[in-house]
Structure formats: C-alpha cells, structure tokens
Design a protein around this motif. Sequence first.
Motif, PDB file in Angstrom:
ATOM      1  N   ALA A  12     -47.499   2.025   9.268  1.00  0.00           N
ATOM      2  CA  ALA A  12     -48.752   2.114   9.024  1.00  0.00           C
ATOM      3  C   ALA A  12     -48.916   2.681   7.600  1.00  0.00           C
ATOM      4  O   ALA A  12     -50.113   2.389   7.137  1.00  0.00           O
ATOM      5  N   GLY A  13     -48.131   3.246   6.971  1.00  0.00           N
ATOM      6  CA  GLY A  13     -48.126   3.698   5.621  1.00  0.00           C
ATOM      7  C   GLY A  13     -46.910   4.346   5.079  1.00  0.00           C
ATOM      8  O   GLY A  13     -46.209   4.920   6.088  1.00  0.00           O
ATOM      9  N   ILE A  14     -46.854   4.331   3.719  1.00  0.00           N
ATOM     10  CA  ILE A  14     -45.534   5.035   2.931  1.00  0.00           C
ATOM     11  C   ILE A  14     -45.842   5.752   1.998  1.00  0.00           C
ATOM     12  O   ILE A  14     -46.701   4.968   1.169  1.00  0.00           O
ATOM     13  N   ALA A  15     -45.561   6.908   1.563  1.00  0.00           N
ATOM     14  CA  ALA A  15     -45.805   7.659   0.550  1.00  0.00           C
ATOM     15  C   ALA A  15     -44.678   8.247  -0.115  1.00  0.00           C
ATOM     16  O   ALA A  15     -43.708   8.503   0.880  1.00  0.00           O
ATOM     17  N   SER A  16     -44.665   8.604  -1.443  1.00  0.00           N
ATOM     18  CA  SER A  16     -43.472   8.891  -1.614  1.00  0.00           C
ATOM     19  C   SER A  16     -43.732   9.970  -3.149  1.00  0.00           C
ATOM     20  O   SER A  16     -44.802   9.763  -3.569  1.00  0.00           O
ATOM     21  N   ALA A  17     -42.822  10.700  -3.494  1.00  0.00           N
ATOM     22  CA  ALA A  17     -42.838  11.828  -4.302  1.00  0.00           C
ATOM     23  C   ALA A  17     -41.553  12.098  -5.156  1.00  0.00           C
ATOM     24  O   ALA A  17     -40.435  12.116  -4.409  1.00  0.00           O
ATOM     25  N   VAL A  18     -41.658  12.174  -6.518  1.00  0.00           N
ATOM     26  CA  VAL A  18     -40.573  13.099  -7.124  1.00  0.00           C
ATOM     27  C   VAL A  18     -41.013  13.994  -8.037  1.00  0.00           C
ATOM     28  O   VAL A  18     -42.292  14.341  -8.526  1.00  0.00           O
ATOM     29  N   PRO A  19     -40.054  15.035  -8.580  1.00  0.00           N
ATOM     30  CA  PRO A  19     -40.448  16.325  -9.228  1.00  0.00           C
ATOM     31  C   PRO A  19     -40.903  15.513 -10.696  1.00  0.00           C
ATOM     32  O   PRO A  19     -40.471  14.321 -10.923  1.00  0.00           O
ATOM     33  N   LYS A  20     -41.863  16.249 -11.281  1.00  0.00           N
ATOM     34  CA  LYS A  20     -42.302  16.067 -12.712  1.00  0.00           C
ATOM     35  C   LYS A  20     -41.160  16.036 -13.751  1.00  0.00           C
ATOM     36  O   LYS A  20     -40.854  14.720 -14.479  1.00  0.00           O
ATOM     37  N   GLU A  21     -40.141  17.100 -13.486  1.00  0.00           N
ATOM     38  CA  GLU A  21     -39.057  16.998 -14.539  1.00  0.00           C
ATOM     39  C   GLU A  21     -37.872  16.004 -14.276  1.00  0.00           C
ATOM     40  O   GLU A  21     -37.675  15.680 -13.218  1.00  0.00           O
ATOM     41  N   GLY A 166     -30.391  11.962  -7.870  1.00  0.00           N
ATOM     42  CA  GLY A 166     -32.032  12.483  -8.287  1.00  0.00           C
ATOM     43  C   GLY A 166     -32.527  12.882  -7.302  1.00  0.00           C
ATOM     44  O   GLY A 166     -31.976  12.899  -6.072  1.00  0.00           O
ATOM     45  N   ASP A 167     -33.515  13.529  -7.672  1.00  0.00           N
ATOM     46  CA  ASP A 167     -34.502  14.334  -6.333  1.00  0.00           C
ATOM     47  C   ASP A 167     -35.896  13.427  -5.926  1.00  0.00           C
ATOM     48  O   ASP A 167     -36.444  12.923  -6.828  1.00  0.00           O
ATOM     49  N   GLY A 168     -35.896  13.352  -4.566  1.00  0.00           N
ATOM     50  CA  GLY A 168     -37.280  12.524  -4.358  1.00  0.00           C
ATOM     51  C   GLY A 168     -37.289  12.563  -2.959  1.00  0.00           C
ATOM     52  O   GLY A 168     -36.438  12.935  -1.900  1.00  0.00           O
ATOM     53  N   GLY A 169     -38.509  12.332  -2.253  1.00  0.00           N
ATOM     54  CA  GLY A 169     -38.769  12.160  -0.820  1.00  0.00           C
ATOM     55  C   GLY A 169     -39.908  11.150  -0.579  1.00  0.00           C
ATOM     56  O   GLY A 169     -40.687  10.770  -1.427  1.00  0.00           O
ATOM     57  N   SER A 170     -39.820  10.682   0.754  1.00  0.00           N
ATOM     58  CA  SER A 170     -40.715   9.743   1.165  1.00  0.00           C
ATOM     59  C   SER A 170     -41.195  10.085   2.753  1.00  0.00           C
ATOM     60  O   SER A 170     -40.414  10.843   3.437  1.00  0.00           O
ATOM     61  N   ALA A 171     -42.392   9.539   3.010  1.00  0.00           N
ATOM     62  CA  ALA A 171     -42.748   9.986   4.306  1.00  0.00           C
ATOM     63  C   ALA A 171     -43.354   8.556   4.889  1.00  0.00           C
ATOM     64  O   ALA A 171     -44.246   7.739   4.061  1.00  0.00           O
ATOM     65  N   THR A 172     -43.047   8.164   6.095  1.00  0.00           N
ATOM     66  CA  THR A 172     -43.414   6.789   6.726  1.00  0.00           C
ATOM     67  C   THR A 172     -44.202   7.162   8.049  1.00  0.00           C
ATOM     68  O   THR A 172     -43.484   7.780   8.754  1.00  0.00           O
ATOM     69  N   ALA A 173     -45.315   6.729   7.889  1.00  0.00           N
ATOM     70  CA  ALA A 173     -46.280   6.741   9.221  1.00  0.00           C
ATOM     71  C   ALA A 173     -45.947   5.543  10.083  1.00  0.00           C
ATOM     72  O   ALA A 173     -45.928   4.278   9.605  1.00  0.00           O
ATOM     73  N   MET A 174     -45.636   5.734  11.439  1.00  0.00           N
ATOM     74  CA  MET A 174     -45.275   4.700  12.257  1.00  0.00           C
ATOM     75  C   MET A 174     -46.095   4.866  13.569  1.00  0.00           C
ATOM     76  O   MET A 174     -46.430   6.169  13.991  1.00  0.00           O
ATOM     77  N   GLU A 175     -46.461   3.838  14.194  1.00  0.00           N
ATOM     78  CA  GLU A 175     -47.270   3.953  15.470  1.00  0.00           C
ATOM     79  C   GLU A 175     -47.160   2.565  16.257  1.00  0.00           C
ATOM     80  O   GLU A 175     -46.757   1.688  15.959  1.00  0.00           O
ATOM     81  N   ARG A 176     -47.371   2.882  17.666  1.00  0.00           N
ATOM     82  CA  ARG A 176     -47.369   1.659  18.596  1.00  0.00           C
ATOM     83  C   ARG A 176     -48.408   0.621  18.064  1.00  0.00           C
ATOM     84  O   ARG A 176     -49.617   1.084  17.856  1.00  0.00           O
ATOM     85  N   ASP A 177     -47.841  -0.556  18.169  1.00  0.00           N
ATOM     86  CA  ASP A 177     -48.939  -1.755  17.937  1.00  0.00           C
ATOM     87  C   ASP A 177     -48.258  -2.855  18.385  1.00  0.00           C
ATOM     88  O   ASP A 177     -47.152  -3.420  17.978  1.00  0.00           O
ATOM     89  N   GLU A 178     -48.865  -3.509  19.571  1.00  0.00           N
ATOM     90  CA  GLU A 178     -48.286  -4.819  20.219  1.00  0.00           C
ATOM     91  C   GLU A 178     -48.441  -5.888  19.508  1.00  0.00           C
ATOM     92  O   GLU A 178     -47.533  -6.891  19.929  1.00  0.00           O
ATOM     93  N   GLN A 179     -49.223  -5.788  18.509  1.00  0.00           N
ATOM     94  CA  GLN A 179     -49.511  -6.978  17.562  1.00  0.00           C
ATOM     95  C   GLN A 179     -48.318  -6.830  16.372  1.00  0.00           C
ATOM     96  O   GLN A 179     -48.313  -8.271  15.669  1.00  0.00           O
ATOM     97  N   ALA A 180     -47.653  -5.914  16.297  1.00  0.00           N
ATOM     98  CA  ALA A 180     -46.860  -5.873  15.013  1.00  0.00           C
ATOM     99  C   ALA A 180     -45.552  -6.962  15.126  1.00  0.00           C
ATOM    100  O   ALA A 180     -45.249  -7.192  16.219  1.00  0.00           O
ATOM    101  N   TYR A 181     -44.997  -7.256  13.806  1.00  0.00           N
ATOM    102  CA  TYR A 181     -43.870  -8.295  13.988  1.00  0.00           C
ATOM    103  C   TYR A 181     -42.552  -7.280  14.257  1.00  0.00           C
ATOM    104  O   TYR A 181     -42.682  -6.070  13.982  1.00  0.00           O
ATOM    105  N   PRO A 182     -41.869  -8.025  15.125  1.00  0.00           N
ATOM    106  CA  PRO A 182     -40.481  -7.275  15.313  1.00  0.00           C
ATOM    107  C   PRO A 182     -39.815  -6.801  14.077  1.00  0.00           C
ATOM    108  O   PRO A 182     -39.538  -7.488  12.945  1.00  0.00           O
ATOM    109  N   ILE A 183     -39.096  -5.765  14.369  1.00  0.00           N
ATOM    110  CA  ILE A 183     -38.024  -5.207  13.316  1.00  0.00           C
ATOM    111  C   ILE A 183     -36.799  -5.618  13.703  1.00  0.00           C
ATOM    112  O   ILE A 183     -36.351  -4.799  14.972  1.00  0.00           O
ATOM    113  N   THR A 184     -35.633  -6.031  12.959  1.00  0.00           N
ATOM    114  CA  THR A 184     -34.379  -6.217  13.219  1.00  0.00           C
ATOM    115  C   THR A 184     -33.549  -5.170  12.712  1.00  0.00           C
ATOM    116  O   THR A 184     -33.508  -5.021  11.296  1.00  0.00           O
TER     117      THR A 184
END
Length: 202
Positions: A12-21, A166-184
């Motif tokens: 459903a969505g992806i967000a990422s962040a890294v430190p300023k320095e 380096g330093d960084g992180g991501s968050a991925t939102a996932m949900e059930r959706d019968e119409q979604a394309y398959p992931i292999t």
Amino acid sequence: MVLNRISGVRIAGIASAVPKEFLTIEDDGKVFGKIEMLKVSENTGVKKRHVATGGMCTSDLFFVDAQRLLKDLDWDPATVDALIFVSQTPDYQLPATACVLQMRLGLSKNCAAFDVGLGCSGYTYGLWLAASLIVSGSAKRLILMAGDVSAGGIPVKDRHVAGLFGDGGSATAMERDEQAYPITFQMGTDGSGCRAISFCLL
C-alpha cells in the motif's frame, strides 16, 4: 531453494528516512587513507553515507517512517495486525524493538510485533514473511520495517567495510487485496562467505 508465488497481497505504501548527518568519501579518506577509500568508492559507487549521531537509534528512523505512512494512507493504528522489525541493530537486546515501536505508534495491544535479525537480505526476507502472514489469514494489514543504524558500530580499523555502511530505515505498509498482482519469491542461503563480513560489536 524456496520458490513462492503469493497472490492477494498489496504493497500500500513505502516510506524511508535517513539521518541528516553524513560522511563523504573524503571524510573516510582522512581516517583510512585517500587512495584506499577512492578504490572502495570506485568499486561500490558509494560517495557518501548518512550516519546517526546524538543517540539516534534504529527505532527513531522507523517511527518517522511509520507515522508518515499511517497518516498518508489514513490507516487507523488499531487496524494494523502485525509489526515486523528487520534489523541487525535493534535498540536493545531486550525487549524486542518491535514491541517498543508498537507502543510508540499507538498500535493495538492485539497487534503481533516481533524482531527479525537480518542485514542485507533483510528487506527481501521481511517482505516474504509479511506476505506469507497476510495470505495465511494471520493478518489483514501490517507494517514491515527494515534498516540499520550500523555506521557507528563498524570497527574503525576495518577500512574494507567502513565506507560501505550507512544508516537508514524504511517502513512498508502491506494489506490483503484479492486484485493485487502476484509476488514471486525465490529464497536461498549461502553462508560460505560469512567470514568476509563478520565482526563483533562487543
């Protein structure tokens, strides 16, 4: 080798962040030698890396990511069924960092939250695990977090790897959706080269 084709799961969505320095290849050259660091940069393409300072930990980056996702997707925190934290740099040995983030994000106490200790392959394994949880019916919505705050923990004397982390992180939102394309997913492991990147933080 594990080969999975998973249907009915949507990112459903992806967000990422890294430190300023950040540190540049020139900064690393002052510590490890300019010629050595230029070789590392030419071989890897890394010219600068963001680094956490001032006590910033992995969960701080993930918290920013997840908050942004929840807001942008208009997800009620109470509807998140699981939280997966994938990292080699948890905030603590105990408790699990996922539990800390469950509390900070205001997720339901019915939300399953757990840590997975992986580095480079962490996002792929986390995505596979998250999709498997959803398709099994164990969760309808979840947040996968993957990343590290490792730059400060790499042994300073090891010039071969210091310029890579380096330093960084991501968050991925996932949900059930019968119409979604398959992931292999094609999963495998070769631990024979482990000594090439092994080190102890203690």
